[in-house]
Motif scaffolding. Structure first.
Motif, PDB file in Angstrom:
ATOM      1  N   THR A  82       0.847  -1.186   0.000  1.00 47.33           N
ATOM      2  CA  THR A  82       0.000   0.000   0.000  1.00 47.33           C
ATOM      3  C   THR A  82       0.889   1.245   0.000  1.00 47.33           C
ATOM      4  O   THR A  82       2.074   1.197   0.369  1.00 47.33           O
ATOM      5  CB  THR A  82      -0.906   0.051   1.240  1.00 47.33           C
ATOM      6  N   TYR A  83       0.299   2.363  -0.385  1.00 49.44           N
ATOM      7  CA  TYR A  83       1.041   3.623  -0.342  1.00 49.44           C
ATOM      8  C   TYR A  83       1.463   3.937   1.084  1.00 49.44           C
ATOM      9  O   TYR A  83       2.583   4.404   1.328  1.00 49.44           O
ATOM     10  CB  TYR A  83       0.193   4.778  -0.901  1.00 49.44           C
ATOM     11  N   ALA A  84       0.598   3.681   2.033  1.00 44.51           N
ATOM     12  CA  ALA A  84       0.910   3.962   3.434  1.00 44.51           C
ATOM     13  C   ALA A  84       2.097   3.135   3.907  1.00 44.51           C
ATOM     14  O   ALA A  84       2.957   3.628   4.655  1.00 44.51           O
ATOM     15  CB  ALA A  84      -0.307   3.697   4.317  1.00 44.51           C
ATOM     16  N   GLU A  85       2.172   1.884   3.490  1.00 36.96           N
ATOM     17  CA  GLU A  85       3.298   1.036   3.895  1.00 36.96           C
ATOM     18  C   GLU A  85       4.612   1.576   3.347  1.00 36.96           C
ATOM     19  O   GLU A  85       5.637   1.599   4.046  1.00 36.96           O
ATOM     20  CB  GLU A  85       3.068  -0.398   3.414  1.00 36.96           C
ATOM     21  N   VAL A  86       4.598   2.037   2.098  1.00 35.42           N
ATOM     22  CA  VAL A  86       5.819   2.578   1.491  1.00 35.42           C
ATOM     23  C   VAL A  86       6.230   3.873   2.190  1.00 35.42           C
ATOM     24  O   VAL A  86       7.402   4.052   2.573  1.00 35.42           O
ATOM     25  CB  VAL A  86       5.617   2.811  -0.021  1.00 35.42           C
ATOM     26  N   ILE A  87       5.278   4.780   2.363  1.00 35.56           N
ATOM     27  CA  ILE A  87       5.597   6.076   2.981  1.00 35.56           C
ATOM     28  C   ILE A  87       6.090   5.879   4.409  1.00 35.56           C
ATOM     29  O   ILE A  87       7.072   6.511   4.835  1.00 35.56           O
ATOM     30  CB  ILE A  87       4.361   7.006   2.935  1.00 35.56           C
ATOM     31  N   ALA A  88       5.443   5.008   5.168  1.00 33.31           N
ATOM     32  CA  ALA A  88       5.852   4.774   6.555  1.00 33.31           C
ATOM     33  C   ALA A  88       7.267   4.197   6.615  1.00 33.31           C
ATOM     34  O   ALA A  88       8.080   4.599   7.471  1.00 33.31           O
ATOM     35  CB  ALA A  88       4.868   3.838   7.252  1.00 33.31           C
ATOM     36  N   ALA A  89       7.594   3.283   5.702  1.00 30.85           N
ATOM     37  CA  ALA A  89       8.940   2.692   5.700  1.00 30.85           C
ATOM     38  C   ALA A  89       9.993   3.736   5.355  1.00 30.85           C
ATOM     39  O   ALA A  89      11.073   3.773   5.970  1.00 30.85           O
ATOM     40  CB  ALA A  89       8.993   1.524   4.719  1.00 30.85           C
ATOM     41  N   LEU A  90       9.702   4.588   4.387  1.00 32.12           N
ATOM     42  CA  LEU A  90      10.652   5.639   4.009  1.00 32.12           C
ATOM     43  C   LEU A  90      10.808   6.655   5.143  1.00 32.12           C
ATOM     44  O   LEU A  90      11.916   7.124   5.428  1.00 32.12           O
ATOM     45  CB  LEU A  90      10.182   6.322   2.733  1.00 32.12           C
ATOM     46  N   ALA A 145       0.608  10.884   2.900  1.00 34.03           N
ATOM     47  CA  ALA A 145       1.848  11.387   3.503  1.00 34.03           C
ATOM     48  C   ALA A 145       1.534  12.333   4.656  1.00 34.03           C
ATOM     49  O   ALA A 145       2.125  12.226   5.741  1.00 34.03           O
ATOM     50  CB  ALA A 145       2.701  12.084   2.447  1.00 34.03           C
ATOM     51  N   HIS A 146       0.595  13.247   4.456  1.00 30.39           N
ATOM     52  CA  HIS A 146       0.215  14.182   5.515  1.00 30.39           C
ATOM     53  C   HIS A 146      -0.321  13.428   6.736  1.00 30.39           C
ATOM     54  O   HIS A 146       0.009  13.754   7.877  1.00 30.39           O
ATOM     55  CB  HIS A 146      -0.846  15.152   5.006  1.00 30.39           C
ATOM     56  N   GLN A 147      -1.143  12.427   6.463  1.00 28.61           N
ATOM     57  CA  GLN A 147      -1.735  11.646   7.544  1.00 28.61           C
ATOM     58  C   GLN A 147      -0.655  10.936   8.358  1.00 28.61           C
ATOM     59  O   GLN A 147      -0.792  10.762   9.580  1.00 28.61           O
ATOM     60  CB  GLN A 147      -2.713  10.622   6.957  1.00 28.61           C
ATOM     61  N   LEU A 148       0.439  10.547   7.696  1.00 34.51           N
ATOM     62  CA  LEU A 148       1.529   9.831   8.351  1.00 34.51           C
ATOM     63  C   LEU A 148       2.627  10.762   8.856  1.00 34.51           C
ATOM     64  O   LEU A 148       3.688  10.307   9.282  1.00 34.51           O
ATOM     65  CB  LEU A 148       2.125   8.803   7.376  1.00 34.51           C
ATOM     66  N   GLY A 149       2.379  12.068   8.791  1.00 37.63           N
ATOM     67  CA  GLY A 149       3.324  13.012   9.361  1.00 37.63           C
ATOM     68  C   GLY A 149       4.471  13.399   8.451  1.00 37.63           C
ATOM     69  O   GLY A 149       5.490  13.903   8.935  1.00 37.63           O
ATOM     70  N   VAL A 150       4.319  13.194   7.147  1.00 34.55           N
ATOM     71  CA  VAL A 150       5.368  13.558   6.191  1.00 34.55           C
ATOM     72  C   VAL A 150       4.921  14.807   5.433  1.00 34.55           C
ATOM     73  O   VAL A 150       3.990  14.745   4.622  1.00 34.55           O
ATOM     74  CB  VAL A 150       5.654  12.413   5.201  1.00 34.55           C
ATOM     75  N   PRO A 151       5.545  15.956   5.663  1.00 40.33           N
ATOM     76  CA  PRO A 151       5.175  17.163   4.906  1.00 40.33           C
ATOM     77  C   PRO A 151       5.508  17.010   3.429  1.00 40.33           C
ATOM     78  O   PRO A 151       6.399  16.235   3.053  1.00 40.33           O
ATOM     79  CB  PRO A 151       6.044  18.259   5.549  1.00 40.33           C
ATOM     80  N   THR A 152       4.809  17.759   2.602  1.00 35.49           N
ATOM     81  CA  THR A 152       5.076  17.734   1.161  1.00 35.49           C
ATOM     82  C   THR A 152       5.128  19.162   0.633  1.00 35.49           C
ATOM     83  O   THR A 152       4.653  20.100   1.265  1.00 35.49           O
ATOM     84  CB  THR A 152       3.960  16.992   0.385  1.00 35.49           C
ATOM     85  N   THR A 153       5.704  19.287  -0.552  1.00 35.96           N
ATOM     86  CA  THR A 153       5.549  20.519  -1.310  1.00 35.96           C
ATOM     87  C   THR A 153       4.441  20.301  -2.347  1.00 35.96           C
ATOM     88  O   THR A 153       3.830  19.228  -2.410  1.00 35.96           O
ATOM     89  CB  THR A 153       6.862  20.907  -2.006  1.00 35.96           C
ATOM     90  N   ALA A 195       0.923  16.759   9.253  1.00 32.71           N
ATOM     91  CA  ALA A 195       1.739  17.436   8.241  1.00 32.71           C
ATOM     92  C   ALA A 195       0.832  17.988   7.152  1.00 32.71           C
ATOM     93  O   ALA A 195      -0.305  17.535   6.966  1.00 32.71           O
ATOM     94  CB  ALA A 195       2.765  16.472   7.648  1.00 32.71           C
ATOM     95  N   GLN A 196       1.356  18.972   6.420  1.00 37.07           N
ATOM     96  CA  GLN A 196       0.619  19.609   5.328  1.00 37.07           C
ATOM     97  C   GLN A 196       1.582  19.962   4.195  1.00 37.07           C
ATOM     98  O   GLN A 196       2.751  19.630   4.229  1.00 37.07           O
ATOM     99  CB  GLN A 196      -0.081  20.889   5.824  1.00 37.07           C
ATOM    100  N   ILE A 197       1.037  20.664   3.195  1.00 36.57           N
ATOM    101  CA  ILE A 197       1.844  21.231   2.117  1.00 36.57           C
ATOM    102  C   ILE A 197       2.597  22.439   2.666  1.00 36.57           C
ATOM    103  O   ILE A 197       1.997  23.320   3.281  1.00 36.57           O
ATOM    104  CB  ILE A 197       0.964  21.654   0.930  1.00 36.57           C
ATOM    105  N   THR A 198       3.909  22.490   2.430  1.00 31.35           N
ATOM    106  CA  THR A 198       4.716  23.593   2.944  1.00 31.35           C
ATOM    107  C   THR A 198       4.860  24.737   1.950  1.00 31.35           C
ATOM    108  O   THR A 198       5.119  25.877   2.364  1.00 31.35           O
ATOM    109  CB  THR A 198       6.122  23.106   3.306  1.00 31.35           C
TER     110      THR A 198
END
Length: 384
Positions: free
Chosen positions: A163-171, A212-220, A255-258
């Protein structure tokens, strides 16, 4: 539509969200007087939201491979395995570049690459990316890794059945600090079927960024502009970004868009079919400036930081954009391949002194920042 430019601008400056037809109306203005009003309003809103200080980041861009399974119609960067000009950096080469960047004052590495099916460990993609991140963080624990676009996340997930969540969480656990909001191009599937038919669709891009935002990873967030898209499609793109940011905030995601970055299309070395449709090699500065101003007004208080691309517009063009609603001039990059291979004339590296001088030419103060827009107090220490 009976409303006037003045009415729309007053709404934006009072903190109201513009409607899509209002955004389109602004983009279709052609009189110098109306365009000057839009520029002034965008600059006023910028001042209201973030003040006069112009920020920049000391970073290095590392495109670790140009071997890619996809064939986007605008891309002069990609190569097939074994093709002339194809490259794939070894981990040691990437570590050397990252360490050199830190020696030169960098706080961030921006790392993206082609979708290389051979980038695996024991036949799986995610372990390769995790090892790459962990290797950098082990050697340079204080370095922020701004890495791997939504397209790369989807590629890893598809390759490995995750899943996308699994990939993002691992990274994230490996040490990725934020995600570049690239591969967005224009979030309109009619445009994407021409520009990048093999890429993820708009809904998937939005889903991955929201995850990504839900998992605490900010994005542009980005937009590739000035090719085949219409003003309606440009505003539709901004509407999707604004709605995504509103959702992340309303859901209280960590997290959100920065930032929002406009990426005007460079077509000099693009594949011939798209060249023939676009009929220009370099961006049209006046079009990019108007779109940046309208983006500032349309995204309003939801996305505060706006950045031009000096790689695509040149430093003079990017400096002018600071008068059209932008408050950040981007990064030093140190090296850049994707846009340069497309024929961009802005260069591949800026020194801190060059960025500071460009900002000072407008009579505005400058401030080094980190990836997430916190002030960097240590200052820039050039290596001699």
């Amino acid at each position: 539509m009976t409303t006037t430019v003045e009415t729309i601008l007053e709404r934006a400056l009072s903190g109201q969200d513009l409607q899509q037809d209002e955004g389109v109306w602004l983009l279709k203005q052609t009189s110098p007087e109306a365009i000057a009003q839009i520029r002034t309003a965008a600059d006023q809103l910028r001042q209201q939201l973030v003040g006069d200080t112009v920020t920049y980041v000391v970073n290095r861009n590392i495109n670790f491979t140009n071997i890619c399974e996809q064939h986007c119609s605008f891309c002069a960067f990609r190569r097939d395995q074994g093709e002339a000009g194809a490259f794939w950096l070894a981990v040691d080469q990437i570590l050397e570049k990252a360490a050199d960047a830190v020696d030169r004052g960098a706080t961030e590495i921006c790392m993206q690459g082609g979708l290389n099916p051979n980038a695996t460990i024991n036949g799986a993609s995610l372990p390769y990316y995790v090892k790459l991140v962990e290797s950098i963080k082990h050697q340079l624990p204080g370095l922020h890794l701004h890495a791997f676009s939504p397209q790369e996340v989807q590629f890893i997930a598809r390759q490995d059945g995750l899943t996308y969540a699994e990939v993002i969480a691992a990274l994230r656990e490996a040490g990725v600090g934020s995600m570049p909001g690239t591969a967005a191009e224009v979030l309109d599937d009619q445009v994407r079927r021409v520009l990048c038919p093999e890429k993820i669709d708009s809904a998937t891009w939005l889903e991955i960024v929201s995850t990504a935002h839900q998992l605490g990873v900010p994005t542009t967030s980005t937009m590739l502009s000035g090719h085949i898209e219409t003003p309606e499609q440009q505003i539709g793109h901004l509407e999707r970004l604004r709605s995504l940011q509103q959702h992340s905030l309303h859901q209280e995601y960590p997290a959100q868009i920065t930032e929002f970055i406009l990426l005007p299309f460079v077509g000099q070395e693009a594949p011939k079919p798209l060249q023939r449709r676009v009929r220009r090699d370099q961006p049209v500065l006046k079009d990019a400036l108007l779109l940046m101003a309208v983006a500032r007004l349309y995204l309003g208080r939801w996305i505060s930081n706006h950045q031009p691309s000096w790689v695509k517009l040149g430093l003079a063009g990017a400096t002018e954009a600071l008068r059209w609603g932008c408050n950040d001039i981007g990064g030093t990059l140190m090296e850049e391949h994707i846009t340069t291979m497309a024929g961009a004339q802005g260069g591949t590296c800026m020194t801190v002194e060059q960025l500071q001088a460009a900002i000072a030419s407008l009579g505005r103060p400058h401030q080094q920042r980190d990836t997430l827009y916190s002030k960097v107090d240590i200052g820039y220490q050039p290596v001699h």
